[in-house]
Design a protein around this motif. Sequence first.
Motif, short mmCIF file in Angstrom:
data_model
loop_
_atom_site.label_atom_id
_atom_site.label_comp_id
_atom_site.label_asym_id
_atom_site.label_seq_id
_atom_site.Cartn_x
_atom_site.Cartn_y
_atom_site.Cartn_z
N UNK A 148 9.71 -12.57 -2.06
CA UNK A 148 9.71 -12.80 -3.51
C UNK A 148 10.75 -13.85 -3.89
N UNK A 149 11.94 -13.77 -3.33
CA UNK A 149 12.99 -14.75 -3.63
C UNK A 149 12.58 -16.15 -3.17
N UNK A 150 11.97 -16.24 -1.99
CA UNK A 150 11.48 -17.53 -1.48
C UNK A 150 10.44 -18.11 -2.44
N UNK A 151 9.50 -17.26 -2.89
CA UNK A 151 8.43 -17.71 -3.79
C UNK A 151 9.00 -18.18 -5.13
N UNK A 152 9.93 -17.44 -5.68
CA UNK A 152 10.51 -17.81 -6.99
C UNK A 152 11.32 -19.10 -6.87
N UNK A 198 3.15 -24.10 -10.62
CA UNK A 198 2.97 -23.23 -9.47
C UNK A 198 3.30 -21.79 -9.85
N UNK A 199 2.41 -20.90 -9.47
CA UNK A 199 2.58 -19.47 -9.69
C UNK A 199 2.27 -18.80 -8.36
N UNK A 200 3.26 -18.12 -7.80
CA UNK A 200 3.10 -17.43 -6.51
C UNK A 200 3.37 -15.95 -6.74
N UNK A 201 2.39 -15.13 -6.44
CA UNK A 201 2.54 -13.68 -6.60
C UNK A 201 2.37 -12.99 -5.26
#
Length: 181
Positions: free
Chosen positions: A68-72, A92-95
């Motif tokens: 999650x931290x990597x994606x944010x 960009x939206x990564x879930x």
Amino acid sequence: MALITLSLGSNIAPVEHIRLCLDALYKSFGELQISRVFESEPVGFKDARNFYNLVVALHSDWAPGEIQAWAKALEARHGRRPDTPKFSPRALDIDLLTVGNLHGTVDGILLPRAEVTHNAFVLQPLAEMLPEQCHPICGTSYAALWAQFDLGEQRLWAVDFTWQGRRISQADRPLAYAAAR
């Protein structure tokens, strides 16, 4: 190593941002399984720009909080700010959708993500790419969940998409198509 699934979306220069996201995922995690890319009408957004959406699966031993931290951090590098209103355009939206069979709150993240069973732009790519994989809570395969899914007002369609010189998605491909790297 757990099978991790992520939903990727963009409605600002989506081809560019999704390609850059796939590059970053490959660099950090290696082998990727990539669904077809779908264009969908925005749900809940006042901005009428359509989204490009896809699902990526990978194997990793990273904890959900690390993913999650990597994606944010990647979203932030693409201009997304945490104080941006929920239903606003995004490069960009990564879930994080699933991490193996984990369910419940892990590292402050609710798994699996509710969008798995609520949004066609998440469930259809999952059902195509991992048809026999089962939802961690209900135990039903993604293919079976998709077969009984009520699209309602949700509209999506596959689009042509290439990454690293390879065709990932083709608008006229059969629904069972999924690209693996």
